[in-house]
Design an enzyme around this catalytic site. Structure first.
Site, mmCIF file in Angstrom:
data_model
loop_
_atom_site.group_PDB
_atom_site.id
_atom_site.type_symbol
_atom_site.label_atom_id
_atom_site.label_comp_id
_atom_site.label_asym_id
_atom_site.label_seq_id
_atom_site.Cartn_x
_atom_site.Cartn_y
_atom_site.Cartn_z
ATOM 1 N N PRO A 2 -66.071 -2.571 -29.448
ATOM 2 C CA PRO A 2 -64.708 -2.087 -29.247
ATOM 3 C C PRO A 2 -64.690 -0.612 -28.861
ATOM 4 O O PRO A 2 -65.460 0.191 -29.385
ATOM 5 C CB PRO A 2 -64.055 -2.306 -30.619
ATOM 6 C CG PRO A 2 -64.880 -3.354 -31.274
ATOM 7 C CD PRO A 2 -66.275 -3.146 -30.784
ATOM 8 N N GLU A 3 -63.804 -0.272 -27.934
ATOM 9 C CA GLU A 3 -63.670 1.133 -27.546
ATOM 10 C C GLU A 3 -62.657 1.816 -28.465
ATOM 11 O O GLU A 3 -62.020 1.180 -29.312
ATOM 12 C CB GLU A 3 -63.299 1.222 -26.069
ATOM 13 C CG GLU A 3 -64.306 0.446 -25.223
ATOM 14 C CD GLU A 3 -64.536 0.979 -23.815
ATOM 15 O OE1 GLU A 3 -64.126 2.115 -23.523
ATOM 16 O OE2 GLU A 3 -65.142 0.258 -23.015
ATOM 17 N N LYS A 52 -65.164 5.852 -32.295
ATOM 18 C CA LYS A 52 -65.363 4.450 -32.653
ATOM 19 C C LYS A 52 -65.578 4.257 -34.155
ATOM 20 O O LYS A 52 -66.075 3.218 -34.590
ATOM 21 C CB LYS A 52 -66.549 3.886 -31.868
ATOM 22 C CG LYS A 52 -66.336 3.925 -30.359
ATOM 23 C CD LYS A 52 -67.508 3.335 -29.604
ATOM 24 C CE LYS A 52 -67.281 3.403 -28.097
ATOM 25 N NZ LYS A 52 -68.391 2.781 -27.343
ATOM 26 N N ARG A 121 -70.553 15.954 -35.682
ATOM 27 C CA ARG A 121 -71.524 15.430 -34.717
ATOM 28 C C ARG A 121 -70.873 14.635 -33.581
ATOM 29 O O ARG A 121 -71.544 14.276 -32.623
ATOM 30 C CB ARG A 121 -72.575 14.579 -35.417
ATOM 31 C CG ARG A 121 -72.140 13.234 -35.911
ATOM 32 C CD ARG A 121 -73.363 12.435 -36.381
ATOM 33 N NE ARG A 121 -73.042 11.101 -36.816
ATOM 34 C CZ ARG A 121 -72.886 10.731 -38.078
ATOM 35 N NH1 ARG A 121 -73.050 11.634 -39.040
ATOM 36 N NH2 ARG A 121 -72.593 9.487 -38.397
ATOM 37 N N ASN A 162 -67.975 1.702 -22.193
ATOM 38 C CA ASN A 162 -68.439 1.319 -20.860
ATOM 39 C C ASN A 162 -67.292 1.044 -19.892
ATOM 40 O O ASN A 162 -67.381 1.360 -18.704
ATOM 41 C CB ASN A 162 -69.339 0.089 -20.971
ATOM 42 C CG ASN A 162 -70.313 -0.010 -19.819
ATOM 43 O OD1 ASN A 162 -70.485 0.930 -19.045
ATOM 44 N ND2 ASN A 162 -70.960 -1.148 -19.681
ATOM 45 N N ARG A 258 -77.164 0.216 -20.575
ATOM 46 C CA ARG A 258 -75.849 -0.394 -20.372
ATOM 47 C C ARG A 258 -75.646 -0.643 -18.889
ATOM 48 O O ARG A 258 -76.230 0.040 -18.036
ATOM 49 C CB ARG A 258 -74.734 0.523 -20.891
ATOM 50 C CG ARG A 258 -74.818 0.858 -22.361
ATOM 51 C CD ARG A 258 -74.692 -0.356 -23.266
ATOM 52 N NE ARG A 258 -73.415 -1.014 -23.123
ATOM 53 C CZ ARG A 258 -72.303 -0.651 -23.781
ATOM 54 N NH1 ARG A 258 -72.355 0.372 -24.625
ATOM 55 N NH2 ARG A 258 -71.181 -1.300 -23.627
#
Length: 269
Positions: A2-3, A52, A121, A162, A258
């Site tokens: 999931p984005e 995410k 981070r 992506n 990817r």
């Protein structure tokens, strides 16, 4: 995976259903039993998303951190509560609804210090009001790495995946293998604003649509896209199909493990 807009939708939903209420937290599967015991019976203070990552805050040094990864999924239900089905890592029960979590990459309890380290981070999240796109630009402007790879690095931009990566580069006509240091700041600002627009739309409607009105199926007289990811897109998972604008077959290649998609003509630079 999931984005970021999906995690923000979950945070919004969990705030509506659980914030301000004592909740029961359990781990029917057992893998989160110790963590669940630390927050069970506490007041669910708030939920928030950072890229995410989803955070359920229960007070000092009691934040449940979830990263769904490739296979994680929340299922949402109204009460009454029913027995667990399958491997439920975490169950949250509130006054009107209950939520089951299955198959996440991460589900653990963090201290305040660990939450701060997570924030530090990660790159800026286009869906957060506190995001600083300049932080990302300072990492991009001197990088030899391609912009396509940089946009997938959660340390640079948090939440973009992506689909958003492929589509924003197409919409702006940017060759995906362009090194970050070959972009100017105006181009980066255009990328950021378009990412923000696309992700905010995804947050509102719950799906990713990236085509402009003149390229929608009705406007072009073409059938709607049929894909398990749903949504109308320009290049994502459209390899070898004709570009909606110029007709050139959409290209694909592997980049950092990817699939990368782009139009060789519209993104010629």
């Amino acid at each position: 995976m999931p984005e970021g807009h999906t995690l923000h939708r979950l945070a919004r939903l969990h705030n509506q259903r659980y914030a301000g209420h004592e909740v029961a937290v359990d781990s029917p599967q057992g893998r989160f039993a110790i963590g669940a015991s630390l927050v069970n019976g506490r007041v669910f203070e708030s939920a928030e998303a950072i890229g995410k990552h989803l955070l359920h805050h229960f007070g000092p040094d009691r934040t449940v951190h979830v990263h769904l990864g490739l296979y994680g999924k929340f299922t949402e239900h109204p009460r009454p509560v029913t027995p667990p089905q399958g491997l439920v890592r975490m169950r949250v029960i509130g006054p009107t609804h209950w939520t089951d979590l299955r198959g996440p990459t991460a589900c653990d309890v963090l201290t305040e210090e660990e939450v701060d380290a997570l924030r530090d981070r990660l790159g800026p999240d286009p869906l957060r009001a506190d995001a600083d796109p300049g932080k990302a630009w300072r990492r991009i402007e001197n990088s030899r790495t391609s912009i396509a790879a940089l946009l997938m690095d959660q340390r640079i931009v948090a939440g973009a995946g992506n689909i958003f990566r492929a589509e924003v580069l197409y919409r702006l006509g940017i060759p995906p293998l362009t090194p970050g240091r070959d972009l100017d700041e105006a181009t980066w600002k255009a990328i950021w604003e378009d990412l923000k627009e696309l992700m905010e739309y995804g947050l509102r409607v719950g799906r990713i649509d990236t085509v402009r009105p003149e390229h929608e199926p009705e406007a072009m007289g073409r059938p709607p896209r049929e894909d398990r990811h749903g949504g109308e897109v320009y290049v994502y998972r459209r390899d070898s199909q004709p570009c909606l604008v110029c007709g050139t077959p959409v290209a694909t290649a592997k980049l950092v493990s990817r699939n990368l998609y782009w139009c060789p003509t519209c993104q010629a630079g």
